[in-house]
Enzyme design. Structure first.
Site, PDB file in Angstrom:
ATOM      1  N   GLY A  13     -24.975  60.062  73.787  1.00 44.14           N
ATOM      2  CA  GLY A  13     -24.840  60.297  75.227  1.00 44.14           C
ATOM      3  C   GLY A  13     -24.535  59.075  76.066  1.00 44.14           C
ATOM      4  O   GLY A  13     -24.836  59.059  77.263  1.00 44.14           O
ATOM      5  N   ASN A  15     -21.598  58.174  77.019  1.00 42.88           N
ATOM      6  CA  ASN A  15     -20.610  58.604  78.024  1.00 42.88           C
ATOM      7  C   ASN A  15     -21.277  59.407  79.139  1.00 42.88           C
ATOM      8  O   ASN A  15     -20.909  59.266  80.304  1.00 42.88           O
ATOM      9  CB  ASN A  15     -19.487  59.413  77.361  1.00 42.88           C
ATOM     10  N   MET A  91     -19.377  67.319  69.052  1.00 40.01           N
ATOM     11  CA  MET A  91     -18.741  67.142  67.745  1.00 40.01           C
ATOM     12  C   MET A  91     -18.281  68.452  67.091  1.00 40.01           C
ATOM     13  O   MET A  91     -18.211  68.533  65.869  1.00 40.01           O
ATOM     14  CB  MET A  91     -19.697  66.389  66.809  1.00 40.01           C
ATOM     15  N   ILE A  93     -15.412  71.904  67.277  1.00 42.56           N
ATOM     16  CA  ILE A  93     -14.153  72.431  67.806  1.00 42.56           C
ATOM     17  C   ILE A  93     -14.437  73.765  68.491  1.00 42.56           C
ATOM     18  O   ILE A  93     -15.086  74.642  67.904  1.00 42.56           O
ATOM     19  CB  ILE A  93     -13.136  72.662  66.657  1.00 42.56           C
ATOM     20  N   LEU A  94     -13.953  73.907  69.706  1.00 48.05           N
ATOM     21  CA  LEU A  94     -14.157  75.156  70.443  1.00 48.05           C
ATOM     22  C   LEU A  94     -12.985  76.097  70.214  1.00 48.05           C
ATOM     23  O   LEU A  94     -11.836  75.654  70.098  1.00 48.05           O
ATOM     24  CB  LEU A  94     -14.299  74.851  71.933  1.00 48.05           C
ATOM     25  N   ASN A 108     -12.059  66.387  77.524  1.00 51.14           N
ATOM     26  CA  ASN A 108     -12.652  65.752  76.341  1.00 51.14           C
ATOM     27  C   ASN A 108     -12.286  64.276  76.345  1.00 51.14           C
ATOM     28  O   ASN A 108     -11.221  63.889  76.836  1.00 51.14           O
ATOM     29  CB  ASN A 108     -12.103  66.415  75.067  1.00 51.14           C
ATOM     30  N   HIS A 110     -11.591  61.173  73.700  1.00 53.65           N
ATOM     31  CA  HIS A 110     -11.327  60.926  72.279  1.00 53.65           C
ATOM     32  C   HIS A 110     -11.101  59.424  72.073  1.00 53.65           C
ATOM     33  O   HIS A 110     -10.339  58.809  72.836  1.00 53.65           O
ATOM     34  CB  HIS A 110     -10.088  61.710  71.828  1.00 53.65           C
TER      35      HIS A 110
HETATM   36  C1  GRF Z   1     -17.434  58.655  71.692  1.00 53.82           C
HETATM   37  O1  GRF Z   1     -16.801  57.639  70.969  1.00 53.82           O
HETATM   38  C2  GRF Z   1     -16.462  59.767  72.000  1.00 53.82           C
HETATM   39  O2  GRF Z   1     -15.171  59.318  72.236  1.00 53.82           O
HETATM   40  C3  GRF Z   1     -16.495  60.556  70.723  1.00 53.82           C
HETATM   41  O3  GRF Z   1     -17.848  60.555  70.332  1.00 53.82           O
HETATM   42  C4  GRF Z   1     -18.475  59.388  70.842  1.00 53.82           C
HETATM   43  C5  GRF Z   1     -19.643  59.839  71.660  1.00 53.82           C
HETATM   44  O4  GRF Z   1     -20.446  58.777  72.114  1.00 53.82           O
HETATM   45  N1  GRF Z   1     -15.938  61.872  70.933  1.00 53.82           N
HETATM   46  P1  GRF Z   1     -21.620  59.034  73.143  1.00 53.82           P
HETATM   47  O5  GRF Z   1     -22.459  60.199  72.579  1.00 53.82           O
HETATM   48  O6  GRF Z   1     -21.026  59.392  74.476  1.00 53.82           O
HETATM   49  O7  GRF Z   1     -22.393  57.763  73.179  1.00 53.82           O
END
Ligand code: GRF
Length: 202
Positions: A13, A15, A91, A93-94, A108, A110
């Site tokens: 988390g 992000n 993590m 796929i929808l 999303n 990536h």
């Molecule tokens: C990030 O690198 C994002 O791009 C990928 O999974 C990771 C998630 O990191 N899809 P966090 O859970 O936000 O720390």
């Protein structure tokens, strides 16, 4: 009125934290209405709880099938009034059934410059391939894997001695800027999607 977003996560988390930090700093005019996780032990849930944000856990193993799993996630988002769904380290796929409930309203992040290196271990794929730059992409979600219309990309160098982890750390710093920026553009009503292209009004 402040627009509401729902954030869907699976783990750490960081992000989500970047979004919350910008909201606290007054630089991101949205409210996180709910955080939904497919793992009950995700660190992201603790980050949400510290901000008094409602959390919902929907574990795949507790659902009869994928339809029930996605219906529960969509229901949690809708019942909390989420106008935009942000996948921040989710993590799974929808399927089209879920996506059609939120047309051009699922974003999303990536950790690669799409369309290169889709799917898992994107940073490791970039190191193994020998590219000289990589980065991150924020895109709207369509029915493919990491194929939807691109909103924003940020670039980082790939160094000769990079490992998957060192490149991931460099990209993550950019993710923490890119995702809040794309959400801000959406909140300000600046994004238009025409076919594959996303136009950002100045
Ligand atoms: C990030 O690198 C994002 O791009 C990928 O999974 C990771 C998630 O990191 N899809 P966090 O859970 O936000 O720390």
């Amino acid at each position: 009125m402040t627009k509401k977003i729902g954030v869907v996560v699976s783990g750490r988390g960081s992000n989500l934290q970047a979004i919350l930090d910008q909201i606290d700093a007054g630089t991101l005019p949205v409210e996180v209405a709910v955080v939904v996780s497919d793992h009950g032990d995700a660190l992201a849930l603790e980050r949400a709880a510290k901000h008094h944000i409602p959390t919902v856990v929907v574990e795949r193993g507790a659902c009869a099938d994928k339809v029930e799993f996605e219906t529960k996630i969509a229901g949690a988002l809708e019942s909390h009034g989420a106008e935009l769904v942000v996948l921040a380290g989710f993590m799974r796929i929808l399927t089209g059934g879920f996506i059609s409930r939120f047309p051009h309203r699922i974003m999303n992040i990536h950790p690669a410059l799409l369309p290169s290196f889709t799917g898992l271990h994107a940073q490791g794929q970039a190191v193994a391939y020998g590219v000289k730059v990589s980065g991150c992409t924020v895109h709207f979600v369509d029915e493919g894997t990491d194929t939807g219309p691109i909103i924003l990309q940020k670039v980082v160098p790939v160094l000769d001695d990079d490992t998957e982890d060192s490149l991931a750390a460099r990209i993550l710093e950019e993710e923490h800027k890119a995702l809040p920026e794309a959400i801000r553009w959406w909140a300000e009503g600046r994004l238009t999607v025409t076919g594959r292209k996303v136009f950002v009004r100045p």
